[in-house]
Design a protein around this motif. Structure first.
Motif, PDB file in Angstrom:
ATOM      1  N   GLN A  29       9.116  -2.699  -3.853  1.00  0.00           N
ATOM      2  CA  GLN A  29       9.777  -1.381  -4.666  1.00  0.00           C
ATOM      3  C   GLN A  29       8.675  -0.291  -4.467  1.00  0.00           C
ATOM      4  OE1 GLN A  29       9.938  -2.804  -8.603  1.00  0.00           O
ATOM      5  NE2 GLN A  29      11.385  -4.454  -8.207  1.00  0.00           N
ATOM      6  N   ALA A  30       7.554  -0.538  -4.213  1.00  0.00           N
ATOM      7  CA  ALA A  30       6.215   0.410  -4.131  1.00  0.00           C
ATOM      8  C   ALA A  30       6.393   0.838  -2.724  1.00  0.00           C
ATOM      9  CB  ALA A  30       5.017  -0.048  -4.347  1.00  0.00           C
ATOM     10  N   GLN A  31       7.119   0.304  -1.876  1.00  0.00           N
ATOM     11  CA  GLN A  31       7.138   0.567  -0.374  1.00  0.00           C
ATOM     12  C   GLN A  31       7.720   2.126  -0.137  1.00  0.00           C
ATOM     13  OE1 GLN A  31       5.143  -0.762   1.827  1.00  0.00           O
ATOM     14  NE2 GLN A  31       5.774  -0.212   3.806  1.00  0.00           N
ATOM     15  N   PRO A  32       8.968   2.375  -0.822  1.00  0.00           N
ATOM     16  CA  PRO A  32       9.363   3.943  -0.623  1.00  0.00           C
ATOM     17  C   PRO A  32       8.403   4.903  -1.111  1.00  0.00           C
ATOM     18  CG  PRO A  32      11.099   2.461  -1.592  1.00  0.00           C
ATOM     19  CD  PRO A  32       9.705   1.516  -1.531  1.00  0.00           C
ATOM     20  N   ARG A  33       7.834   4.595  -2.371  1.00  0.00           N
ATOM     21  CA  ARG A  33       6.752   5.596  -2.744  1.00  0.00           C
ATOM     22  C   ARG A  33       5.441   5.726  -1.681  1.00  0.00           C
ATOM     23  NH1 ARG A  33       7.356   2.864  -7.438  1.00  0.00           N
ATOM     24  NH2 ARG A  33       5.392   1.788  -7.531  1.00  0.00           N
ATOM     25  N   ALA A  36       6.816   7.884   1.070  1.00  0.00           N
ATOM     26  CA  ALA A  36       6.868   9.171   0.710  1.00  0.00           C
ATOM     27  C   ALA A  36       5.461   9.806   0.674  1.00  0.00           C
ATOM     28  CB  ALA A  36       7.609   9.402  -0.662  1.00  0.00           C
ATOM     29  N   GLY A  37       4.363   9.206   0.189  1.00  0.00           N
ATOM     30  CA  GLY A  37       3.304   9.915   0.177  1.00  0.00           C
ATOM     31  C   GLY A  37       2.431  10.017   1.663  1.00  0.00           C
ATOM     32  N   VAL A  38       2.968   9.154   2.607  1.00  0.00           N
ATOM     33  CA  VAL A  38       2.614   9.450   3.731  1.00  0.00           C
ATOM     34  C   VAL A  38       3.181  10.531   4.445  1.00  0.00           C
ATOM     35  CG1 VAL A  38       2.575   8.343   6.117  1.00  0.00           C
ATOM     36  CG2 VAL A  38       1.842   6.905   4.271  1.00  0.00           C
ATOM     37  N   ILE A  39       4.472  10.589   4.050  1.00  0.00           N
ATOM     38  CA  ILE A  39       5.342  11.961   4.578  1.00  0.00           C
ATOM     39  C   ILE A  39       4.645  13.137   4.170  1.00  0.00           C
ATOM     40  CG2 ILE A  39       7.494  13.065   4.486  1.00  0.00           C
ATOM     41  CD1 ILE A  39       8.907  10.283   4.624  1.00  0.00           C
ATOM     42  N   GLY A  43       2.834  16.295   5.879  1.00  0.00           N
ATOM     43  CA  GLY A  43       3.223  17.709   5.450  1.00  0.00           C
ATOM     44  C   GLY A  43       2.072  18.660   5.645  1.00  0.00           C
ATOM     45  N   VAL A  44       0.986  18.236   4.669  1.00  0.00           N
ATOM     46  CA  VAL A  44      -0.216  18.786   4.695  1.00  0.00           C
ATOM     47  C   VAL A  44      -1.069  18.955   5.846  1.00  0.00           C
ATOM     48  CG1 VAL A  44      -2.527  18.741   3.313  1.00  0.00           C
ATOM     49  CG2 VAL A  44      -0.308  17.801   2.192  1.00  0.00           C
ATOM     50  N   LEU A  45      -1.083  17.873   6.732  1.00  0.00           N
ATOM     51  CA  LEU A  45      -1.844  18.108   7.729  1.00  0.00           C
ATOM     52  C   LEU A  45      -1.174  18.947   8.794  1.00  0.00           C
ATOM     53  CD1 LEU A  45      -3.441  14.552   8.171  1.00  0.00           C
ATOM     54  CD2 LEU A  45      -4.732  16.535   7.233  1.00  0.00           C
ATOM     55  N   GLY A  46       0.271  18.928   8.720  1.00  0.00           N
ATOM     56  CA  GLY A  46       0.913  19.687   9.688  1.00  0.00           C
ATOM     57  C   GLY A  46       0.924  21.090   9.251  1.00  0.00           C
ATOM     58  N   ARG A 418      -6.659   1.192   5.336  1.00  0.00           N
ATOM     59  CA  ARG A 418      -6.085   0.350   4.508  1.00  0.00           C
ATOM     60  C   ARG A 418      -4.848  -0.141   4.345  1.00  0.00           C
ATOM     61  NH1 ARG A 418     -10.554  -0.773   0.656  1.00  0.00           N
ATOM     62  NH2 ARG A 418     -12.543  -1.352   2.085  1.00  0.00           N
ATOM     63  N   SER A 419      -4.061   0.712   4.656  1.00  0.00           N
ATOM     64  CA  SER A 419      -2.661   0.411   4.426  1.00  0.00           C
ATOM     65  C   SER A 419      -1.998  -0.129   5.665  1.00  0.00           C
ATOM     66  CB  SER A 419      -2.032   1.709   4.017  1.00  0.00           C
ATOM     67  OG  SER A 419      -1.693   2.834   4.947  1.00  0.00           O
ATOM     68  N   ARG A 420      -0.781  -0.686   5.230  1.00  0.00           N
ATOM     69  CA  ARG A 420       0.066  -1.085   6.400  1.00  0.00           C
ATOM     70  C   ARG A 420       1.268  -0.211   6.588  1.00  0.00           C
ATOM     71  NH1 ARG A 420      -1.686  -6.325   4.474  1.00  0.00           N
ATOM     72  NH2 ARG A 420      -3.130  -7.294   5.951  1.00  0.00           N
ATOM     73  N   ILE A 421       1.216   0.884   6.299  1.00  0.00           N
ATOM     74  CA  ILE A 421       2.429   1.737   6.042  1.00  0.00           C
ATOM     75  C   ILE A 421       2.790   2.208   7.497  1.00  0.00           C
ATOM     76  CG2 ILE A 421       3.697   3.615   5.168  1.00  0.00           C
ATOM     77  CD1 ILE A 421       1.293   3.614   2.872  1.00  0.00           C
ATOM     78  N   PRO A 422       3.994   2.245   8.097  1.00  0.00           N
ATOM     79  CA  PRO A 422       4.372   2.520   9.331  1.00  0.00           C
ATOM     80  C   PRO A 422       4.070   4.074   9.552  1.00  0.00           C
ATOM     81  CG  PRO A 422       6.053   1.254   8.387  1.00  0.00           C
ATOM     82  CD  PRO A 422       5.099   1.593   7.208  1.00  0.00           C
ATOM     83  N   GLY A 423       3.328   4.452  10.758  1.00  0.00           N
ATOM     84  CA  GLY A 423       3.075   5.885  11.245  1.00  0.00           C
ATOM     85  C   GLY A 423       1.640   6.242  10.648  1.00  0.00           C
ATOM     86  N   ARG A 424       1.179   5.496   9.906  1.00  0.00           N
ATOM     87  CA  ARG A 424      -0.160   5.708   9.259  1.00  0.00           C
ATOM     88  C   ARG A 424      -1.205   6.320  10.305  1.00  0.00           C
ATOM     89  NH1 ARG A 424       0.072   0.565   9.795  1.00  0.00           N
ATOM     90  NH2 ARG A 424      -1.967  -0.524  10.391  1.00  0.00           N
TER      91      ARG A 424
END
Length: 592
Positions: A29-33, A36-39, A43-46, A418-424
């Motif tokens: 359930q937390a994965q979508p959040r 979204a945080g990585v996206i 955006g900020v770094l972009g 520390r995370s395993r989020i795709p695209g990190r």
């Protein structure tokens, strides 16, 4: 055992028979959040980094510079690159290449010599020599250029005037290619000193001892073992200094332009300030400058990757000291000469000009004997509302950029490491881009970015904070990452297992353990922001001038007394910040 229930704790973390943990049942359930945080971070770094660089690239291939309501992909052209291959740009590129190579050699000779003497020899006064190796960092390079312009001008230079006072002919002209190389070399030598000193200090003594046991003389040990093992540090510092000297704008502008010498950064600056502005051609030249930096960096990595330089083992390291013999005293004398050239003479010149009753000096000895020196220029600067505002602007921008940069760097570093989020991983690569983009190129892109984005920040201190945060993202990311990688994740996961959410665990466990590296990162970004001149060069207005801009403007307009007095106070401020940083860092270290 088949059919047996698997135990779990109150948080829903499933425990296997060996005690290892699986993800909490709510992680899906937390994965979508998290995504979204990585996206959001992308955006900020972009906006901070990618968009300015992209606008520079776009401008190089179009006929219009980006402005509100004036950005199009339809007016594609390659004509801007004709300027890159024109005689002016080619001369500037040749000068940049010569300055980069020459400055790197000078910096390696000075910094490498002091690093070796302080780390591996029995030279006297090694603490003083270590301080001498670092002291140019307290003088921003453009302040050193200003001081040496006062010292080494062909007609009115103080050293030439003093030579005439003593009956000798003038002997120096700093406004030449060798003068530019010398200045950039000595003021970037601390980078070589720090990197090479660390390499010599960590070197395994067993390899050198083996060479001595097999009959090698001390000189052969140095040539065949010690210096080759320090190759990564030597080559790495050489590439770093080459990059910094090639992209340096203020020294090249203050010294080179007075002698009719253009480098690529000063050529870009002239194109932008011509009437009408030639922004698209400046962007094309900027791309050429970025390519030079990238090619040199790739060559360095290729050379280092072909060999192994591992020297640190699990044993205690205590490299043997090299006996300099008769060279002990000459080594100290050379260190003193370097200290005089990089600190004593420049600061003395700034003080003399600031305290003289006229910007024109006829005789150095006569001025001292006649009592023509006073403190009026310092009093005037201290009372000047423009200097007050520039000082306050510098402090506000530097502190804000350092604070925001540290927080952003920590967040990005945490997600990457520390995370395993795709695209990190892409966040880390984007964070390091400003390291390969010269400051004047990034400043150009930031100008167009914040003219284009419909937010009222251009012409305010906010755009300065944004620019500094973007430019210093690599240093912040590396500083935060080094700290995070030293803290085991199990400490944080234990808090999560006992009921804390992830953000609370980070705030209560990870951040307190990282207070020393994060404080060091903040102080590093603060110092870099205080010294920065090139990035805000296209972004400042009359109301948003910083101390560095004020000094540069006064020098460009020939107001030498005010420029010299402001430079002295500026260096005092930087020294105080460095001293406070050191004291605060030591206090933090004791509390850990």
């Amino acid at each position: 055992m088949s059919g047996q229930a698997t135990p779990s704790d109150a948080t829903g973390v499933i425990i296997t028979r060996r005690g290892s943990r699986r993800r909490p049942a709510s992680s899906a359930q937390a994965q979508p959040r998290k995504i979204a945080g990585v996206i959001a971070l992308y955006g900020v770094l972009g906006i901070l980094i990618l968009l300015p660089v992209a606008l520079v690239v776009l401008s190089a291939f179009t006929t219009e510079t980006p402005r509100p309501g004036n950005i199009s992909l339809s007016n594609f052209t390659l004509s801007n690159f004709a300027t890159v291959f024109g005689p002016g740009a080619m001369r500037a590129a040749g000068n940049s290449l010569i300055v980069g190579i020459g400055g790197s050699v000078v910096a390696l000779l000075c910094g490498g010599f002091l690093a070796f003497v302080t780390a591996r020899t029995n030279a006297p006064a090694r603490r003083f020599l270590y301080f001498a190796g670092l002291v140019p960092m307290f003088l921003p390079s453009f302040v050193g250029a200003l001081a040496w312009g006062l010292l080494g001008g062909p007609n009115a230079g103080l050293l030439n005037i003093l030579a005439r006072d003593l009956g000798f002919a003038p002997f120096m002209n700093i406004y030449t290619l060798p003068g530019l190389i010398m200045l950039l070399g000595i003021y970037y030598a601390p980078y070589a000193f720090l990197l090479i000193h660390a390499s010599f200090s960590l070197m395994n003594p067993d390899l050198e001892e083996s060479a001595r046991v097999h009959g090698a003389t001390p000189g052969q040990v140095l040539r065949r073992v010690t210096f080759p093992l320090a190759t990564p540090a030597i080559l790495g510092s050489a590439i770093l200094i080459f990059t910094l000297t090639v992209e340096n704008f203020p020294v090249a502008q203050m010294i080179g332009s007075a002698g009719g010498l253009d480098t690529l950064p000063t050529y870009i600056f002239r194109l932008m300030n011509s009437a009408p502005s030639r922004g698209n051609e400046a962007a094309a030249v900027a791309i050429a400058l970025v390519l030079v930096v990238l090619i040199v960096t790739a060559i360095q990595r290729r050379v280092v990757s072909k060999r192994t330089f591992t020297t640190v083992s699990g044993k205690g390291l205590k490299p043997a000291k090299v006996d300099l013999g008769w060279f002990r005293i000459p080594s100290l004398v050379l260190g003193i000469i370097y200290f005089v050239i990089t600190a004593v003479l420049p600061i003395g010149a700034l003080l003399f000009v600031a305290m003289h009753d006229s910007p024109y000096v006829g005789s150095v000895i006569g001025s001292i004997q006649s009592g023509a020196l006073n403190l009026d220029a310092f009093v005037e600067v201290l009372k000047n509302p423009t200097a007050h505002k520039a000082t306050m602007n510098s402090l506000v921008v530097s502190i804000s950029a350092a604070l925001i940069g540290t927080v952003l760097a920590f967040i990005v570093s945490y997600v990457v490491n520390r995370s395993r989020i795709p695209g990190r991983a892409g966040l880390g690569y984007i964070s390091m881009i400003p390291l390969a983009v010269p400051a004047i190129v990034l400043g150009l892109g930031l100008l167009w970015t914040w003219l284009l984005i419909p937010l009222p920040v251009y012409g305010t201190l906010v755009v300065m904070v944004i620019a500094f945060t973007a430019a210093q993202m690599p240093q912040g990311f590396q500083g935060a990452s080094s700290g995070i990688l030293q803290i085991h994740q199990d400490l944080e996961d234990s808090a999560v297992m006992h009921g804390a959410n992830r953000i609370r665990a980070i705030w209560r466990i990870t951040v307190p353990l990282l207070r020393v590296p994060l404080t060091s990162t903040f102080l590093l970004l603060l110092m870099l922001s205080m010294r920065e001149l090139t990035v805000p060069l296209f972004l400042f207005t009359t109301d948003t001038r910083l101390l560095s801009i004020l000094i540069f403007d006064n020098y460009e307009n020939g107001i030498l007394q005010a420029s010299a007095a402001t430079s002295v106070l500026y260096c005092v401020l930087i020294f105080l910040l460095a001293w406070l940083a050191r004291r605060f860092g030591e206090d933090r270290q004791r509390k850990v």
